[in-house]
Structure formats: structure tokens, C-alpha cells
Enzyme design. Structure first.
Site, mmCIF file in Angstrom:
data_model
loop_
_atom_site.group_PDB
_atom_site.id
_atom_site.type_symbol
_atom_site.label_atom_id
_atom_site.label_comp_id
_atom_site.label_asym_id
_atom_site.label_seq_id
_atom_site.Cartn_x
_atom_site.Cartn_y
_atom_site.Cartn_z
ATOM 1 C CE LYS A 198 -3.686 -1.902 2.416
ATOM 2 N NZ LYS A 198 -5.167 -1.197 2.717
ATOM 3 N N GLY A 351 10.601 -6.344 8.672
ATOM 4 C CA GLY A 351 9.500 -8.144 8.134
ATOM 5 C C GLY A 351 9.940 -8.462 6.849
#
Length: 397
Positions: A198, A351
Site C-alpha cells: 500500500k 519484516g
């Protein structure tokens, strides 16, 4: 950024016999049975603790774990499994102390783990009363938890205000140095890779970086929104059409400085989102209405690899395609290998980025791997992290 470093106190012989309170980041993933599934953060925290023990300090270490309710301790909130794993790695028993705010007994050369700090009332809201009580437990406060540096909490900010001495542990100091090297004093050209699903979650980062970087590589769903901004069709790919104006503003801001946001020239498409979906390479202007773009194409990847190999500094946050599916991993692998081969100083965080680094085995070739997800993103946004801010204030006297 000027902060007092714990290693300097050790070198100056100021740690022996002192009570040292270390705020570590031991928030590791556990399975349903409470078994630790990945212990990188525990391993990374040990050097600071061992440094303090070797210097003859009485050592207390604490961390948050999960999201406990303040004032209500439950067995699953306990740091006991963490203490057990750390004890195995250090070759010693590590007692866990509950209800420690009003006082802790620990002798020089000994180590105790203070139970989950987020169970204490007032931790998250940084209560002054709690901070003063914690500060009274120690002679030296050490923040070695970069992963929580973006939060002003009792054990990351309040205690640092009131402790006799407040300093940065080796992990936090290394993050400060790497971030300064990459963003405050970068060797040019500075190239940033910002990828992910996004634009909305990374928009402030894209805007902040568009003023600083010489090249801004976008990938994933973010790249699809930028392709729309460049007038290309993206079929039914993940994108945020309402943010096309914002994407154009980033492109224009870069262009005004003679810098660029490279738009993909080719992409890898599929008709459905699945590991076994058929992958088709297409020119960027040939995407069909029922296509899903799941990776950058080989030509685009090769062009970006050249740019990365010529960079002076690289900041990497996010894989450029669905690298978990092998058919759509080519772009991320090419980028990862180019970063590994580049002589640039590289800093990577987030991550998914760490998962990609591990997948392609390039840990040794990346200049610095940041351990904090949210904290790393806030630094990229140009924010001053509360934990850095209070330590710098204390260092300035």
C-alpha cells in the site's frame, strides 16, 4: 546524534558494582504452546548483558512481550520462556522476578530478568510515578531496544529522564550510527527502495525521501499506483487509485531536483494470486484488463540492478514482488543480489525485507540490517524517535 554509549562507560571503568537496568527487545514469536519459534532478538540482546556482567555490574534486564493488559498478569505474558532460552545461550540460570517495581535484589556479577514491563500500570502512558520508581532501581539505565525506540513509554523514555545515568546499548548505538550514515551523511548517489502493498502506509516515507534521495525505486502494490500515475493500465492489480495524485506529486518533486522514480518497463503477470499461477512477462503497456501484476519484469530488474550497483548508499524497505511465490520472486532476488554486489553502504529494515535477505542468504553483504520494523519506518519518515531524543537530551546535560 550525540548520546552517551554504554561501551564508553565500561571502557572508563564506571560500571563495576553499579546496578544496571537494561531495556532490551525480547519480543520474540512463540507458537500456541509458548515455544519460541525464532530467537534472533534474544541472541542480539546478549552482548550488552554480557558486557555489563563482565564489567562487574548487578544486571537487571526487562522487555515487553505480546500485548498484555496493564495490571493483569497472565501466564502467557511471562518472560520465563525467554529467560530459559537466554539462559541456555549464556550457559547460566536466569531467575525471573515478578512485581519488581518497588525493589529488586541483585548482586554484582548476577543477572535477573524483570517480568514483562508492559504488565506494569502506567508503562504505555509513560507515567511519571512509575518512571521514578524504575529509575530508583538502578545507577545506570541502558536502552538497547531499537524496536521500541519510536514509543515514549515508561521503560523507553520515562526511566531515562530520571535515572542517574542514561545511555544507549550497543544495538541502539549501532542503529543510530547506521541511520546517520545512510540518511544524515550519505555517500551519493543515495537510492531508496520502498516497496509493499500500500502507498497509504508508506506515503509519508515516500514524501520524506523524495526530498533527500537521488533515486526512489518503488515496488509491489506501491509501484502499481505509480504506474497508474504514469498513465499505464494495471488490469486488476492491487493499487490505490485515489492516491494517484500523491504519487504524481512524489514523481514531480523528484523530477524538480533532477532525480527520478523509475517506472517499470516490464512486469510479471498472472490471472490469479496463487503460488502455482502461470507467470507471464509483459511490457508495461501491454497489461490486460484481467491481469494481476505480481512482480517487476526482468528488463526492469536489470535496469534497477545497474542503478543499485552504481549507488553510494542504499536504503531498502520492502520486496518488489510476491517473492514468497517462486514464479514471482525474480525481481526481489535480482534487487537483493544487486545490493549484495554493490560497493554502496546498504541499510535494510522491515519484516518482509529481512525474510528476503534470509531467503537469498545475503546477510553478510548488507551493510546494516535494522531490527526494528516500525521504528525503522519512522526514521525513514524523518521523525526523531523518542528514545533517541531523551538520550540525546541527557547527553547534552
Amino acid at each position: 546524534m550525540n548520546v552517551l554509549r554504554f561501551s564508553d562507560l565500561v571502557a572508563a571503568g564506571k560500571v563495576a558494582g553499579q546496578r544496571v537496568f537494561i531495556r532490551a527487545d525480547l519480543n520474540v514469536p512463540q507458537d500456541d504452546d509458548g515455544k519460541i519459534t525464532e530467537d534472533t532478538r534474544i541472541r542480539a540482546s546478549i552482548p550488552c548483558i554480557e558486557q555489563a556482567l563482565k564489567a562487574g555490574a548487578a544486571v537487571m534486564v526487562t522487555s515487553h512481550l505480546g500485548r498484555p493488559t496493564e495490571g493483569e498478569f497472565k501466564p502467557e505474558d511471562s518472560l520465563a520462556p525467554i529467560a530459559k532460552r537466554m539462559g541456555e545461550l549464556m550457559g547460566r540460570e536466569i531467575p525471573v522476578v515478578a512485581n519488581w517495581v518497588d525493589g529488586v535484589e541483585v548482586a554484582p556479577g548476577s543477572l535477573v530478568m524483570l517480568e514483562n514491563c508492559r504488565v506494569n500500570k502506567g508503562e504505555k502512558k509513560n507515567s511519571e510515578e512509575l518512571a521514578k520508581k524504575m529509575a530508583a532501581l538502578c545507577d545506570i539505565y541502558v536502552n538497547d531496544a531499537f524496536g521500541t525506540a519510536h514509543r515514549a513509554e515508561g521503560t523507553t523514555y520515562g526511566i531515562a529522564q530520571f535515572a542517574k545515568v542514561a545511555c544507549a546499548g550497543p544495538l541502539l548505538a549501532a542503529e543510530i550510527d547506521a541511520i546517520t550514515k545512510a540518511l544524515a551523511q550519505p555517500k551519493r548517489p543515495l537510492v531508496a527502495i520502498v516497496a509493499g502493498s500500500k502507498v497509504s502506509t508508506k506515503l509519508t516515507i515516500l514524501k520524506a525521501l523524495s526530498d533527500k534521495v537521488d533515486g526512489l525505486i518503488v515496488g509491489g502494490g506501491i509501484a502499481n499506483t505509480f504506474m497508474l500515475a504514469a498513465g499505464l493500465s494495471i488490469g486488476k492489480s492491487l493499487a490505490e487509485p485515489d492516491l494517484v495524485g500523491e504519487a504524481k506529486a512524489v514523481i514531480d518533486s523528484m523530477k524538480a531536483r533532477g532525480a527520478a522514480v523509475p517506472i517499470p518497463v516490464d512486469v510479471v503477470c498472472a490471472k490469479r494470486f496463487a503460488a502455482d499461477a502461470e507467470a507471464t512477462v509483459k511490457a508495461a503497456h501491454e497489461v490486460a484488463e484481467d491481469d494481476l501484476i505480481l512482480d517487476i519484469g526482468p528488463k526492469t530488474a536489470a535496469l534497477l540492478a545497474e542503478q543499485l550497483k552504481a549507488a553510494g548508499t542504499i536504503v531498502w524497505n520492502g520486496p518488489v514482488g510476491v517473492f514468497e511465490f517462486d514464479a514471482f520472486a525474480g525481481g526481489t532476488e535480482t534487487i537483493a543480489r544487486a545490493i549484495a554486489a554493490s560497493s554502496a553502504f546498504s541499510i535494510a529494515g522491515g519484516g518482509d525485507t529481512l525474510a528476503a535477505i534470509a531467503k537469498y542468504g545475503i546477510e553478510k553483504e548488507v551493510g546494516y540490517i535494522s531490527t526494528g520494523g516500525g521504528a525503522f519506518l519512522e526514521v525513514l519518515e524523518g521523525k526523531t524517535l523518542p528514545a533517541f531524543e531523551i538520550l540525546a537530551k541527557r547527553a547534552a546535560g
